[in-house]
Design an enzyme around this catalytic site. Structure first.
Site, mmCIF file in Angstrom:
data_model
loop_
_atom_site.group_PDB
_atom_site.id
_atom_site.type_symbol
_atom_site.label_atom_id
_atom_site.label_comp_id
_atom_site.label_asym_id
_atom_site.label_seq_id
_atom_site.Cartn_x
_atom_site.Cartn_y
_atom_site.Cartn_z
ATOM 1 N N HIS A 163 -1.404 -3.428 -9.542
ATOM 2 C CA HIS A 163 -2.351 -3.758 -10.598
ATOM 3 C C HIS A 163 -2.043 -2.931 -11.853
ATOM 4 C CE1 HIS A 163 -6.944 -4.313 -11.632
ATOM 5 N NE2 HIS A 163 -6.170 -5.081 -12.365
ATOM 6 N N GLU A 175 -3.524 0.483 -1.073
ATOM 7 C CA GLU A 175 -3.307 1.381 -2.211
ATOM 8 C C GLU A 175 -2.152 0.885 -3.077
ATOM 9 O OE1 GLU A 175 -5.509 3.340 -2.990
ATOM 10 O OE2 GLU A 175 -6.595 3.375 -1.098
HETATM 11 ZN ZN LIG Z 1 -9.175 0.635 -3.121
#
Ligand SMILES: [Zn+2]
Length: 711
Positions: free
Chosen positions: A505, A499
């Site tokens: 990201h 996560e």
């Molecule tokens: Zn994921």
């Protein structure tokens, strides 16, 4: 891997794709008074006003937000000048910010702080949001202008990210029927509203079974085999369900899986397993008829859009492009995976025979005997490992690895509004400059959905001024007593890194337009940054520094780390097959002819007979409880994405290994520049080619899972 879902799924999510949640321009002071609509204020470039939001404000905010957005779209559609990128595409990109904020804040609270009142708001607003989504897509004057810009793109001298933004918006309209005739558009609208209601039914039936059904244990002797932590959790479940003095196994994965792993009572294992895999299958909460209707409506809609099936329509907008290509990857892995299951079952059967258990391995025996084989083969005890995995240390480990790789620094800050006191806030900086904000909501509680996920409260952009990203990670650990460390399993630690990969990201995004930024990528690409981040957990650098025993304060012994590494691919047959069964089912049922209506349970039987699925394993999510694909459009015809992204992951991880270290600075820099920071601003296969110098090598995935590579 496939255990984790990405982003809170709510009826708002489809709408959220279109409307981002950033700055607004003040026109009307009235709407600014509604905390759900107003631009974020406060430190760090503005933060969500969690302390000011009342459930009663949500519906009015959504309605008002829609009105504001309608007015903006009307202005774009009625512009007198010929349509250009600036007056149409950029203007559309900038519209709907207050509405986007409200939908986003509501989606977050519905997944984390739900109660009866919130559920009522969700039920009421889900069809409303679906209808509004269609209203926008079906706005003819607006689409005519978007299409005019699209048709004139060759001579428009657009920069690459502008061209990509134009394509993304044009496609999102065209794919959803913007060019259809009046009658067809009306039908699409009806279908979407019906689907929104069916999704709610499906979700509520599944949740009703999870909440109402449980196995109650009266005798302590029936807890045989369970570690102390699980026993006390079962006792706490007894108290929570007003059965003090008894032990309760709830109908959720976090309660069921450990029981199946450790309980020596085979009859009880069978009962618990049957309860869990039977969710949504019988009685008042049976989901079969709902699924049949969903499939038929989806197929009809896909046909209206000009596609052979729902799967064709969905996959067309992804890296895989066609259901066949996605299925080809799954069927490449399938033979190796079922061959591995045969070996695993043989190992377990041998062990059971040695114990003179007098049984044949059944699905409810798999976890139990697998754990015994793990101990026998690798001398690895999951419980022993857990002593070294303190939640707060693992969180520090993620920070440390992100510092080594990307130069990020995380500093906890106070005085920022939170929606629950357990939530913590960290400022993220690099070289003294603010990168963004990271929220952490670690513990389980009533009203929070199960599992672990990442949410984006604000997407990075530099379109109308620079906005730094605000992201969160959410988990369901059991909160310990004050002053006591929370110990987590190896699997949980991997999930945390996963996560956090989504969070990175979002944080490292460096894109002009929010629609193309951060985690707003194609679905079969989006699990790539998260899955690769799991790799850093098992590095000796992380383990030696952060896997410190909660009592002895000693780092994890080298021998134990070696055992973990050796056991890495243990049970990979089971993991891969239970996932693939769900993914193959999803793709096949969404390409099947729906003619007389599909019986989802019959389909399950026939397809697994056809492909020779091992009888010791069932789908990770059986049809009547497959929330990923039937609780919204979310992962429908898209459950394969995890495997698809995993091929990118395995190949990219090999790039680090080829460079000599997972901490190789030059490779990390390349990975950030070419993968993590680019959002959806260039086609992902092109991005991967830039990073790796060639197309993805699917054999890397086979190597990663310890499967033989076909020559
Ligand atoms: Zn994921």
């Amino acid at each position: 891997m496939q255990r984790r879902t990405f982003l809170a799924s709510s009826a708002a999510s489809a709408v959220l794709v279109m409307f981002r949640n950033q700055l607004a321009f003040a026109k009307d002071p009235d709407w600014m008074k509604n905390p759900l609509l107003a631009p974020f204020t406060g430190p760090y470039g503005g933060v969500p006003p969690w302390d000011k939001i009342k459930t009663a404000n949500i519906k009015p905010a959504l309605l008002l937000g829609m009105d504001l957005h309608r007015a903006e779209l009307k202005a774009i559609a009625e512009t007198k000048e010929p349509a250009t990128f600036a007056n149409t595409i950029a203007a559309y990109e900038d519209a709907g910010r207050p509405f986007g904020r409200a939908a986003n804040l509501m989606g977050t609270l519905a997944g984390t702080m739900s109660d009866k009142e919130m559920q009522a708001v969700e039920t009421e607003t889900a069809p409303m949001l679906a209808a509004y989504g269609d209203e926008v897509i079906q706005n003819e004057a607006l689409f005519a202008r978007i299409k005019a810009v699209w048709d004139g793109r060759a001579g428009a001298k657009l920069e690459p990210d502008q061209a990509r933004l134009l394509e993304t918006h044009y496609r999102s309209f065209a794919r959803r029927g913007a060019a259809l005739g009046k009658k067809e558009k009306e039908r699409v609208k009806q279908i979407n509203e019906k689907l929104a209601a069916l999704y709610t039914t499906f979700r509520q039936n599944t949740l009703a079974d999870e909440e109402a059904k449980m196995i109650v244990i009266d005798k302590e002797a029936d807890l045989a085999g369970l570690p102390d932590g699980l026993k006390s959790a079962a006792a706490a479940n007894g108290e929570a369900t007003k059965q003090k003095g008894k032990w309760v196994i709830r109908n959720t994965r976090s309660s069921v899986d450990p029981f199946l792993t450790y309980s020596t009572n085979r009859d009880l294992r069978k009962k618990v397993w049957q309860m869990f895999v039977g969710r949504g299958e019988a009685g008042k909460t049976a989901n079969q008829a709902t699924i049949t209707q969903i499939l038929s409506l989806r197929a009809e809609r896909a046909k209206l859009f000009g596609f052979a099936s729902h799967a064709h329509w969905i996959v067309d907008d992804n890296m895989a492009k066609t259901p066949d290509k996605a299925l080809a990857l799954m069927m490449k892995v399938w033979p190796a995976a079922i061959a591995r299951v045969k070996e695993e079952v043989a190992d377990m059967q041998k062990l059971a025979d040695g114990e003179k258990a007098g049984i044949k391995i059944e699905p409810f025996d798999y976890r139990f005997y697998a754990e015994k084989v793990r101990k026998a083969k690798y001398d690895l005890d999951q419980n022993e490992v857990k002593g070294y995995l303190q939640l707060e240390n693992i969180r520090e480990a993620m920070f440390w690895a992100a510092g080594q790789l990307y130069g990020l620094k995380f500093t906890q800050v106070k005085g920022v509004p939170v929606y629950h006191p357990d939530m913590r806030v960290y400022e993220v900086t690099r070289g003294g400059k603010r990168v963004g904000v990271w929220y952490f909501d670690p513990y389980a509680r009533d009203g929070k959905r199960s599992g672990a996920w990442m949410s984006e409260y604000r997407t990075q952009e530099s379109f109308k001024g620079v906005l730094t990203p605000i992201v969160s990670n959410n988990c369901n650990y059991v909160k310990g007593k004050a002053g006591e460390p929370v110990l987590i399993s190896w699997d949980d630690a991997e999930t945390l890194f996963h996560e956090f990969g989504h969070a990175l990201h979002g944080l490292l995004s460096n894109i002009r337009y929010p629609t193309l930024a951060g985690t707003n990528t194609l679905r079969d690409f989006v699990e790539f940054p998260s899955q690769i981040n799991e790799h850093w957990l098992s590095t000796p650098e992380v383990l030696n520094k952060f896997a410190i025993h909660y009592q002895t304060k000693k780092p994890i012994p080298k021998e134990l780390v070696e055992k973990i590494q050796k056991a890495k691919n243990f049970n990979q047959g089971f993991t891969t097959v239970e996932y693939l069964m769900s993914a193959i089912y999803d793709m096949r049922i969404h390409t099947a002819a729906v003619g007389k209506g599909i019986d989802p349970s019959e389909f399950e039987k026939s397809i697994f007979k056809e492909i020779g699925a091992p009888k010791e394993i069932v789908m990770r999510h059986r049809p009547t409880q497959f929330l990923h694909i039937f609780a919204d459009d979310g992962y429908s015809a898209g459950y394969y994405s995890y495997l698809w992204a995993d091929t990118l992951t395995a190949d990219a991880a090999e790039a680090f290994k080829e460079a000599g270290s997972l901490y190789d600075k030059a490779t990390a820099k390349k990975f950030e520049t070419m993968i993590l920071s680019i959002g959806n601003s260039i086609p992902p296969d092109e991005a991967f080619r830039k990073f790796r110098g060639r197309d993805v090598d699917t054999n890397a995935l086979m190597r990663d899972r310890g499967f033989p590579v076909a020559k």
